[in-house]
Design a protein around this motif. Structure first.
Motif, PDB file in Angstrom:
ATOM      1  N   LEU A   1      -7.312   2.490   1.251  1.00 32.51           N
ATOM      2  CA  LEU A   1      -6.949   3.877   0.943  1.00 32.51           C
ATOM      3  C   LEU A   1      -8.111   4.531   0.218  1.00 32.51           C
ATOM      4  O   LEU A   1      -8.734   3.921  -0.654  1.00 32.51           O
TER       5      LEU A   1
ATOM      6  N   PHE B   1      -0.207   8.860  -5.483  1.00 32.96           N
ATOM      7  CA  PHE B   1      -0.355  10.123  -4.751  1.00 32.96           C
ATOM      8  C   PHE B   1       1.011  10.672  -4.343  1.00 32.96           C
ATOM      9  O   PHE B   1       1.310  10.815  -3.158  1.00 32.96           O
TER      10      PHE B   1
ATOM     11  N   LEU C   1       0.821  -1.208   0.000  1.00 36.49           N
ATOM     12  CA  LEU C   1       0.000   0.000   0.000  1.00 36.49           C
ATOM     13  C   LEU C   1       0.855   1.257   0.000  1.00 36.49           C
ATOM     14  O   LEU C   1       0.530   2.243  -0.691  1.00 36.49           O
TER      15      LEU C   1
ATOM     16  N   THR D   1       2.160   1.815  -3.443  1.00 43.87           N
ATOM     17  CA  THR D   1       1.073   2.234  -4.327  1.00 43.87           C
ATOM     18  C   THR D   1       0.688   3.680  -4.069  1.00 43.87           C
ATOM     19  O   THR D   1       0.448   4.455  -5.006  1.00 43.87           O
ATOM     20  N   LYS D   2       0.639   4.062  -2.804  1.00 38.54           N
ATOM     21  CA  LYS D   2       0.314   5.450  -2.487  1.00 38.54           C
ATOM     22  C   LYS D   2       1.372   6.393  -3.053  1.00 38.54           C
ATOM     23  O   LYS D   2       1.047   7.468  -3.581  1.00 38.54           O
ATOM     24  N   GLU D   3       2.625   6.015  -2.951  1.00 37.34           N
ATOM     25  CA  GLU D   3       3.695   6.849  -3.510  1.00 37.34           C
ATOM     26  C   GLU D   3       3.532   7.028  -5.008  1.00 37.34           C
ATOM     27  O   GLU D   3       3.794   8.109  -5.547  1.00 37.34           O
TER      28      GLU D   3
ATOM     29  N   VAL E   1      -5.333   6.661   4.690  1.00 36.44           N
ATOM     30  CA  VAL E   1      -5.191   5.208   4.767  1.00 36.44           C
ATOM     31  C   VAL E   1      -5.940   4.731   6.004  1.00 36.44           C
ATOM     32  O   VAL E   1      -5.993   5.433   7.023  1.00 36.44           O
TER      33      VAL E   1
ATOM     34  N   ALA F   1      -5.324  12.081   0.370  1.00 39.94           N
ATOM     35  CA  ALA F   1      -5.544  10.644   0.551  1.00 39.94           C
ATOM     36  C   ALA F   1      -5.370  10.278   2.013  1.00 39.94           C
ATOM     37  O   ALA F   1      -4.515  10.834   2.708  1.00 39.94           O
TER      38      ALA F   1
ATOM     39  N   GLY G   1      -8.778   8.358  -1.683  1.00 41.82           N
ATOM     40  CA  GLY G   1      -8.128   9.612  -2.041  1.00 41.82           C
ATOM     41  C   GLY G   1      -8.755  10.262  -3.251  1.00 41.82           C
ATOM     42  O   GLY G   1      -9.589   9.667  -3.946  1.00 41.82           O
TER      43      GLY G   1
ATOM     44  N   ARG H   1       4.801   7.116   5.356  1.00 40.67           N
ATOM     45  CA  ARG H   1       4.295   7.174   3.979  1.00 40.67           C
ATOM     46  C   ARG H   1       2.793   6.950   3.927  1.00 40.67           C
ATOM     47  O   ARG H   1       2.094   7.527   3.099  1.00 40.67           O
ATOM     48  N   LEU H   2       2.296   6.094   4.814  1.00 47.87           N
ATOM     49  CA  LEU H   2       0.871   5.782   4.809  1.00 47.87           C
ATOM     50  C   LEU H   2       0.026   6.888   5.448  1.00 47.87           C
ATOM     51  O   LEU H   2      -1.133   7.062   5.096  1.00 47.87           O
TER      52      LEU H   2
END
Length: 415
Positions: free
Chosen positions: A72, A22, A14, A17-19, A34, A32, A74, A56-57
């Motif tokens: 997540l 987003f 996750l 993926t967020k990096e 989490v 976003a 966002g 990061r989360l």
């Protein structure tokens, strides 16, 4: 357990993926959160979760969409690589992600379950994805995802994220939780720098300075307030100005401020000279300057957070609490609009959110007695503006000077 399993556990998948979807690139209209389950110190047994992954989360919240709580949620305009079509409507899409990774047994990754969970969220989102270790995604997964219009993102051991199936952007129905995330992503969302000044005249004055012939910053500093950047940002959050084609322009609400000034003073410049009399004034604006105060009331009330707060305070009055404390208000608001309550009042810091919300997203009311967990733009600046506009009875206070158990949020006029 192999190092690849640890690096591709669910939180790691996750975070990567967020990096990718987003990135912290300063883009507008993006936000976003989490799910709170990822705020725990340890995910796999005996494997503490690296603080960098938790950072990061962050921020965390427990947002309900469809039949459950996505990993997540966002809002962002995604790169074309991640979508089958470039755009749907004018607003950036509401995105949900379900992440799956290796567990402590390293025996399998429930990718099919992740796809069906993501599909369930599409009733209230525009785009839904499964994110999983790339090696675990099968042709069957891809076929199912295409049938359900769910995107599939493969995460490699090196941390790269590759779109394997690209979804179409679809319309949806709006819920309060989805609206809260959209609000945070908008120009009016509550952030650490949304409001830095606590008097509405500073933002009204910026609209006038923006319209007048001379340079905006010079006029604002000369007639209204020296903190030009703060007044500009607050004017944007109140919806008085916006950016268009690289230029700052008045919105229809900002234009109404100009019309009001011309109607009462003849020229905008004459109105700005009047603002000099209000520098450093601590008098309630609507009592000291009733005409301008009524205009400020209209503008502050038009701010989405204000309408929600007023309706909640009215409801509290109707059930017998006409002078609720900040703790009372946040607790009640969380019971009816949980996502809004957290986003509006609680700092986004990983440490603060982890204290205020447990892993199941339940509110830890004992933590609400600590003033430092609150967003200053809400409990200080926004509340001060509500006071000056004649909406609430008391001013706001800075979090480090705040006793939430004694801080009263009461409507000046009850219905």
């Amino acid at each position: 357990m192999s190092s690849s399993a640890v690096s591709l556990s669910e939180p790691h998948v996750l975070a990567r993926t967020k990096e990718a979807l987003f990135p912290e690139d300063g883009a507008s209209d993006t936000y976003a959160v989490v799910d709170t389950q990822f705020a725990k110190n340890e995910w796999l047994s005996g494997q503490p979760l690296d603080q960098r992954i938790r950072d990061r989360l962050s921020p965390f919240n427990h947002v309900r969409l469809g039949g459950g709580y996505p990993d997540l949620v966002g809002v962002r305009n995604l790169d074309n690589d991640f979508l089958a079509v470039e755009r749907f409507g004018d607003e950036p899409p509401l995105i949900v992600i379900e992440a799956k990774g290796y567990d402590s047994k390293e025996d399998g990754v429930p990718t099919e379950k992740g796809i069906t969970q993501a599909y369930d969220r599409l009733a209230e989102a525009n785009v839904a994805y499964l994110a999983a270790p790339a090696k675990t995604i099968t042709q069957t997964d891809r076929t199912l995802a295409r049938e359900l219009n769910v995107g599939v993102l493969g995460v490699s051991e090196a941390g790269t994220v590759t779109p394997i199936e690209r979804p179409r952007v679809v319309g949806n129905r709006t819920t309060s939780d989805a609206t809260a995330i959209r609000f945070q992503a908008s120009a009016q969302g509550v952030a650490d720098k949304s409001f830095s000044l606590n008097h509405p005249k500073n933002y009204l004055g910026y609209a006038l300075s923006c319209y007048a012939d001379r340079e905006t910053a010079e006029l604002q500093a000369e007639h209204v307030v020296g903190e030009v950047d703060g007044s500009r940002q607050g004017a944007a959050f109140l919806g008085l100005i916006h950016e268009r084609n690289g230029r700052t322009e008045l919105t229809t609400l900002g234009q109404e401020v100009v019309r009001f000034a011309k109607s009462n003073y003849g020229t905008v410049e004459a109105a700005l000279r009047e603002f000099e009399n209000w520098k450093r004034s601590r008098k309630r604006f609507i009592d000291d300057e009733p005409l301008w105060g009524q205009l400020a009331r209209r503008i502050v009330y038009d701010y989405k957070a204000t309408t929600l707060l007023v309706s909640m305070l009215q409801e509290l009055h109707e059930i017998g609490n006409s002078r609720p404390t900040l703790v009372d208000l946040v607790t009640y608001l969380h019971g009816t609009h949980s996502t809004f309550a957290v986003e509006l009042f609680i700092k986004g810091d990983e440490d603060v959110r982890s204290r205020v919300l447990d892993e199941e997203g339940e509110l830890q009311t004992s933590e609400l007695a600590d003033g430092t967990v609150y967003h200053s733009p809400t409990v200080f600046q926004l509340k001060a503006m509500l006071y000056h506009a004649g909406i609430v009875t008391e001013r706001g206070k800075e979090p480090n000077k705040l006793d939430p158990t004694e801080d009263i949020w009461a409507l000046r006029e009850l219905v």
